[in-house]
Design an enzyme around this catalytic site. Sequence first.
Site, mmCIF file in Angstrom:
data_model
loop_
_atom_site.group_PDB
_atom_site.id
_atom_site.type_symbol
_atom_site.label_atom_id
_atom_site.label_comp_id
_atom_site.label_asym_id
_atom_site.label_seq_id
_atom_site.Cartn_x
_atom_site.Cartn_y
_atom_site.Cartn_z
ATOM 1 N N SER A 149 25.339 -2.640 -25.506
ATOM 2 C CA SER A 149 25.837 -1.278 -25.674
ATOM 3 C C SER A 149 26.413 -0.801 -24.347
ATOM 4 C CB SER A 149 24.694 -0.339 -26.091
ATOM 5 O OG SER A 149 25.089 1.019 -26.038
ATOM 6 N N TYR A 162 16.207 2.663 -25.980
ATOM 7 C CA TYR A 162 17.458 2.005 -26.367
ATOM 8 C C TYR A 162 18.205 1.512 -25.135
ATOM 9 C CZ TYR A 162 21.983 1.429 -28.735
ATOM 10 O OH TYR A 162 23.165 0.929 -29.250
#
Length: 261
Positions: A149, A162
Site C-alpha cells: 500500500s 494496517y
Amino acid sequence: MYERQQDYFQLKDKVSVITGAASGIGLATAELLAEVGSKVVLLDIDEEKGSIATQNFQEKGYHAQFLRCNVTSRKECQQAAGHVEKTYGRVDVLFNNAGVIRRKSVVDLDEKDWDLTIDVSLKGIYLLSKYIIPIMVKTGGGSIINTGSGWGVKGGDQAAAYCAAKAGVINLSNAMAIDHGSHNIRVNCICPGDTDTPLLREESRQLQLDENTFLRDSSKDRPLARLGTPHDIAKAVLFLASDLSSWVTGTKLVVDGGGLA
C-alpha cells in the site's frame, strides 16, 4: 523470441493463484489474468461471492476454479497449495492480495483487530508462499506479487495496524526476492493508493463518514484527481506477472494516481 509484442503479456497455459479474489482488486486481477490465457484459482473466505465469480468466468470460457481458503490458517494454505499442485502440477503466478483494515490509532485499537490485520495482510503472505514456492521451484520458477500500500511507504492517520502490516509486506517482498531469485522466482510488491473497492468503502463506515464525501476526499488532492479502479491495479499486476517484467524483482510499484508524488 516472441513473434508479436503482445505475446509478452500472454499467460497462456500458466496457472495463477489469487487471494482475496472474490471482490475488488483480487477479482479484477483474476479476470484480467484469465483474459490473457491463464488458468486462475480464486482463493477467498467468501464462498458465495467466490463461487459466483468463478461461474461467471467459466461462462465466459475462462478456466477458473474457486477454493475457500483462510490465509491466516496454515492448514488451509497447505491444503490449497496441495490441491493446486495435484490439479495443475504447477503454479506460475501467485498474487498475495488478501487484506483487511481497521481505521484506529494504537490507543483505540483492540488487540484482536491488530492481530487480524497483521495476520491477514502479512502472515497470510508468509503462509501461502511457504507452500507455493516449492511448487514453483519444481517447475523452474514463477512470479509472486504481494499487495502492499502507499501507506506501507508513508504512514497514514488512524490506521496503525494496517500501516505496520503493509510496511512489513514491502520488506518481506524484498527478502523473498533475495532468497528465491536463484530459483528464477521473481517477487515484487504492488502499492495501490485509494482504490474504489469494498475495502475502501468499509473505511468510511469505520470512520463514521459519509461514503460519497469520503470517496471524493480520498481522490481530490491526487495529481490525476480520481480514485483508482480495481482494473488500474490489475493491469500493474499483469505487468509484474508477465514476461514484460522478466528482469524486475525485489521492487515496489506504486500505483496511486500520484498520491505519493
